[in-house]
Scaffold this motif. Structure first.
Motif, mmCIF file in Angstrom:
data_model
loop_
_atom_site.group_PDB
_atom_site.id
_atom_site.type_symbol
_atom_site.label_atom_id
_atom_site.label_comp_id
_atom_site.label_asym_id
_atom_site.label_seq_id
_atom_site.Cartn_x
_atom_site.Cartn_y
_atom_site.Cartn_z
ATOM 1 N N UNK A 286 0.834 -1.206 0.000
ATOM 2 C CA UNK A 286 0.000 0.000 0.000
ATOM 3 C C UNK A 286 0.863 1.249 0.000
ATOM 4 N N UNK A 287 1.923 1.243 0.778
ATOM 5 C CA UNK A 287 2.804 2.401 0.870
ATOM 6 C C UNK A 287 3.549 2.647 -0.439
ATOM 7 N N UNK A 288 4.059 1.584 -1.043
ATOM 8 C CA UNK A 288 4.809 1.731 -2.298
ATOM 9 C C UNK A 288 3.884 2.152 -3.432
ATOM 10 N N UNK A 289 2.673 1.595 -3.486
ATOM 11 C CA UNK A 289 1.729 1.952 -4.545
ATOM 12 C C UNK A 289 1.391 3.437 -4.505
ATOM 13 N N UNK A 290 1.307 3.991 -3.307
ATOM 14 C CA UNK A 290 1.039 5.415 -3.179
ATOM 15 C C UNK A 290 2.174 6.289 -3.654
ATOM 16 N N UNK A 291 3.382 5.750 -3.723
ATOM 17 C CA UNK A 291 4.546 6.525 -4.146
ATOM 18 C C UNK A 291 4.879 6.355 -5.618
ATOM 19 N N UNK A 292 4.191 5.457 -6.299
ATOM 20 C CA UNK A 292 4.419 5.286 -7.739
ATOM 21 C C UNK A 292 3.544 6.268 -8.518
ATOM 22 N N UNK A 293 3.979 6.668 -9.709
ATOM 23 C CA UNK A 293 3.140 7.546 -10.538
ATOM 24 C C UNK A 293 1.831 6.861 -10.906
ATOM 25 N N UNK A 294 0.763 7.641 -10.945
ATOM 26 C CA UNK A 294 -0.556 7.095 -11.271
ATOM 27 C C UNK A 294 -0.730 7.107 -12.783
ATOM 28 N N UNK A 295 -0.219 6.077 -13.448
ATOM 29 C CA UNK A 295 -0.327 5.990 -14.900
ATOM 30 C C UNK A 295 -0.445 4.527 -15.323
ATOM 31 N N UNK A 296 -0.359 4.267 -16.613
ATOM 32 C CA UNK A 296 -0.548 2.916 -17.137
ATOM 33 C C UNK A 296 0.558 1.956 -16.729
ATOM 34 N N UNK A 297 1.695 2.467 -16.299
ATOM 35 C CA UNK A 297 2.820 1.615 -15.939
ATOM 36 C C UNK A 297 2.748 1.138 -14.495
ATOM 37 N N UNK A 298 1.840 1.679 -13.698
ATOM 38 C CA UNK A 298 1.798 1.380 -12.268
ATOM 39 C C UNK A 298 1.537 -0.102 -11.982
ATOM 40 N N UNK A 299 0.620 -0.716 -12.677
ATOM 41 C CA UNK A 299 0.282 -2.121 -12.423
ATOM 42 C C UNK A 299 1.459 -3.044 -12.741
ATOM 43 N N UNK A 300 2.165 -2.774 -13.820
ATOM 44 C CA UNK A 300 3.331 -3.591 -14.174
ATOM 45 C C UNK A 300 4.447 -3.428 -13.153
ATOM 46 N N UNK A 301 4.615 -2.223 -12.654
ATOM 47 C CA UNK A 301 5.645 -1.986 -11.636
ATOM 48 C C UNK A 301 5.291 -2.692 -10.337
#
Length: 146
Positions: free
Chosen positions: A106-121
């Motif tokens: 949850x913490x890392x997901x909040x720090x990733x950019x909100x774009x199409x690459x987020x799920x793959x990351x």
């Protein structure tokens, strides 16, 4: 004098490494920024914003990740079923008992950019509650966190 061009990485040129991080060494926020940077690929000289050039990250000891202050009792996690009145909440200590991996995810997901690459990351993030992990065959390199 020749004109130098800005390097732009292509998807076929991406090389992914495996990193191992011990979650018991740093507080949750500091740990999450390091993990997010590795997943995005910002630590590489070939970083290109629109190409997913990040690495795999294996996190161990998620159950013992420290938090500062009174977050253990005050930090709330919310989830919703999609139905009216379907919101549920849990304190950090309750989530740590049942699903300790979710704290870091949850913490890392909040720090990733909100774009199409987020799920793959996020798919390249492997979190384990204990000291053992299932990715020894990939020989992840231990990251020294400070």
């Amino acid at each position: 004098m020749t004109n130098q061009k800005t390097y732009s990485q292509k998807p076929s040129e991406v090389v992914r490494n495996w990193h191992l991080i011990d979650a018991s060494e740093l507080p949750l926020g500091r740990l999450s920024t390091i993990i997010a940077k590795l997943l995005i690929g910002k630590d590489k000289p070939t970083y290109t914003p629109h190409i997913d050039g990040g690495d795999y990250v294996v996190v161990i000891n998620a159950k013992t990740v420290p938090v500062t202050g009174a977050k253990e009792l005050q930090k709330m996690y919310y989830r919703h079923s999609g139905f009216p009145g379907g919101i549920k909440d849990a304190r950090l200590e309750e989530v740590r008992e049942k699903f300790p991996e979710r704290i870091i995810e949850h913490s890392v997901k909040g720090m990733l950019p909100k774009n199409k690459l987020q799920a793959d990351r996020m798919a390249r993030l492997k979190v384990f509650a204990g000291n053992e992990h299932a990715h020894t065959a990939q020989t992840p390199k231990k990251v020294e966190v400070k």
